[in-house]
Design a protein around this motif. Structure first.
Motif, PDB file in Angstrom:
ATOM      1  N   PRO A 182       0.812  -1.229   0.000  1.00 16.60           N
ATOM      2  CA  PRO A 182       0.000   0.000   0.000  1.00 16.60           C
ATOM      3  C   PRO A 182       0.840   1.271   0.000  1.00 16.60           C
ATOM      4  O   PRO A 182       0.453   2.261  -0.632  1.00 16.60           O
ATOM      5  N   ILE A 183       1.984   1.257   0.674  1.00 13.11           N
ATOM      6  CA  ILE A 183       2.862   2.429   0.648  1.00 13.11           C
ATOM      7  C   ILE A 183       3.374   2.665  -0.766  1.00 13.11           C
ATOM      8  O   ILE A 183       3.416   3.803  -1.242  1.00 13.11           O
ATOM      9  N   ALA A 184       3.746   1.597  -1.453  1.00 15.39           N
ATOM     10  CA  ALA A 184       4.208   1.730  -2.835  1.00 15.39           C
ATOM     11  C   ALA A 184       3.095   2.250  -3.735  1.00 15.39           C
ATOM     12  O   ALA A 184       3.346   3.066  -4.630  1.00 15.39           O
ATOM     13  N   LEU A 185       1.858   1.810  -3.510  1.00 17.91           N
ATOM     14  CA  LEU A 185       0.738   2.315  -4.304  1.00 17.91           C
ATOM     15  C   LEU A 185       0.526   3.811  -4.083  1.00 17.91           C
ATOM     16  O   LEU A 185       0.235   4.543  -5.028  1.00 17.91           O
ATOM     17  N   LEU A 186       0.677   4.264  -2.852  1.00 16.99           N
ATOM     18  CA  LEU A 186       0.544   5.695  -2.579  1.00 16.99           C
ATOM     19  C   LEU A 186       1.634   6.502  -3.273  1.00 16.99           C
ATOM     20  O   LEU A 186       1.372   7.581  -3.810  1.00 16.99           O
ATOM     21  N   VAL A 187       2.851   5.988  -3.281  1.00 13.30           N
ATOM     22  CA  VAL A 187       3.955   6.682  -3.948  1.00 13.30           C
ATOM     23  C   VAL A 187       3.715   6.740  -5.455  1.00 13.30           C
ATOM     24  O   VAL A 187       3.914   7.787  -6.083  1.00 13.30           O
ATOM     25  N   VAL A 188       3.262   5.642  -6.042  1.00 14.19           N
ATOM     26  CA  VAL A 188       2.983   5.619  -7.487  1.00 14.19           C
ATOM     27  C   VAL A 188       1.841   6.569  -7.823  1.00 14.19           C
ATOM     28  O   VAL A 188       1.891   7.283  -8.833  1.00 14.19           O
ATOM     29  N   ALA A 189       0.809   6.624  -6.989  1.00 15.72           N
ATOM     30  CA  ALA A 189      -0.315   7.527  -7.235  1.00 15.72           C
ATOM     31  C   ALA A 189       0.136   8.986  -7.146  1.00 15.72           C
ATOM     32  O   ALA A 189      -0.275   9.811  -7.972  1.00 15.72           O
ATOM     33  N   ALA A 190       0.966   9.316  -6.167  1.00 14.56           N
ATOM     34  CA  ALA A 190       1.465  10.682  -6.047  1.00 14.56           C
ATOM     35  C   ALA A 190       2.336  11.044  -7.246  1.00 14.56           C
ATOM     36  O   ALA A 190       2.258  12.161  -7.769  1.00 14.56           O
ATOM     37  N   PHE A 191       3.166  10.113  -7.692  1.00 13.98           N
ATOM     38  CA  PHE A 191       4.015  10.357  -8.859  1.00 13.98           C
ATOM     39  C   PHE A 191       3.171  10.541 -10.124  1.00 13.98           C
ATOM     40  O   PHE A 191       3.435  11.441 -10.927  1.00 13.98           O
ATOM     41  N   ALA A 192       2.138   9.724 -10.284  1.00 16.63           N
ATOM     42  CA  ALA A 192       1.264   9.853 -11.453  1.00 16.63           C
ATOM     43  C   ALA A 192       0.524  11.187 -11.424  1.00 16.63           C
ATOM     44  O   ALA A 192       0.338  11.831 -12.465  1.00 16.63           O
ATOM     45  N   ASN A 193       0.112  11.628 -10.249  1.00 17.83           N
ATOM     46  CA  ASN A 193      -0.548  12.922 -10.124  1.00 17.83           C
ATOM     47  C   ASN A 193       0.423  14.053 -10.457  1.00 17.83           C
ATOM     48  O   ASN A 193       0.045  15.037 -11.101  1.00 17.83           O
ATOM     49  N   PHE A 194       1.671  13.926 -10.049  1.00 19.02           N
ATOM     50  CA  PHE A 194       2.691  14.932 -10.353  1.00 19.02           C
ATOM     51  C   PHE A 194       2.966  15.004 -11.857  1.00 19.02           C
ATOM     52  O   PHE A 194       3.156  16.081 -12.414  1.00 19.02           O
ATOM     53  N   ILE A 195       2.968  13.861 -12.524  1.00 20.99           N
ATOM     54  CA  ILE A 195       3.236  13.802 -13.968  1.00 20.99           C
ATOM     55  C   ILE A 195       2.138  14.521 -14.750  1.00 20.99           C
ATOM     56  O   ILE A 195       2.398  15.101 -15.802  1.00 20.99           O
ATOM     57  N   THR A 196       0.902  14.517 -14.259  1.00 21.88           N
ATOM     58  CA  THR A 196      -0.189  15.151 -14.993  1.00 21.88           C
ATOM     59  C   THR A 196      -0.001  16.658 -15.139  1.00 21.88           C
ATOM     60  O   THR A 196      -0.618  17.269 -16.010  1.00 21.88           O
ATOM     61  N   PHE A 197       0.847  17.273 -14.327  1.00 19.68           N
ATOM     62  CA  PHE A 197       1.130  18.698 -14.477  1.00 19.68           C
ATOM     63  C   PHE A 197       1.912  18.988 -15.761  1.00 19.68           C
ATOM     64  O   PHE A 197       1.877  20.088 -16.285  1.00 19.68           O
TER      65      PHE A 197
END
Length: 42
Positions: free
Chosen positions: A21-36
């Motif tokens: 779950p920690i890895a999923l949170l990191v991937v989700a935050a990274f994907a959200n950052f990429i959308t910028f």
């Protein structure tokens, strides 16, 4: 005396319950950052 009896199919369930779950949170935050950096009309 073992406090927690684990089944044979999951000898070490800690990585599944904690690190995944920690890895999923990191991937989700990274994907959200990429959308910028992706244009609106891609």
């Amino acid at each position: 005396m073992e406090l927690l009896i684990t089944p044979d199919w999951a000898p070490n369930i800690h990585p599944l319950l904690v690190h995944f779950p920690i890895a999923l949170l990191v991937v989700a935050a990274f994907a959200n950052f990429i959308t910028f950096f992706i244009p609106e009309k891609w």
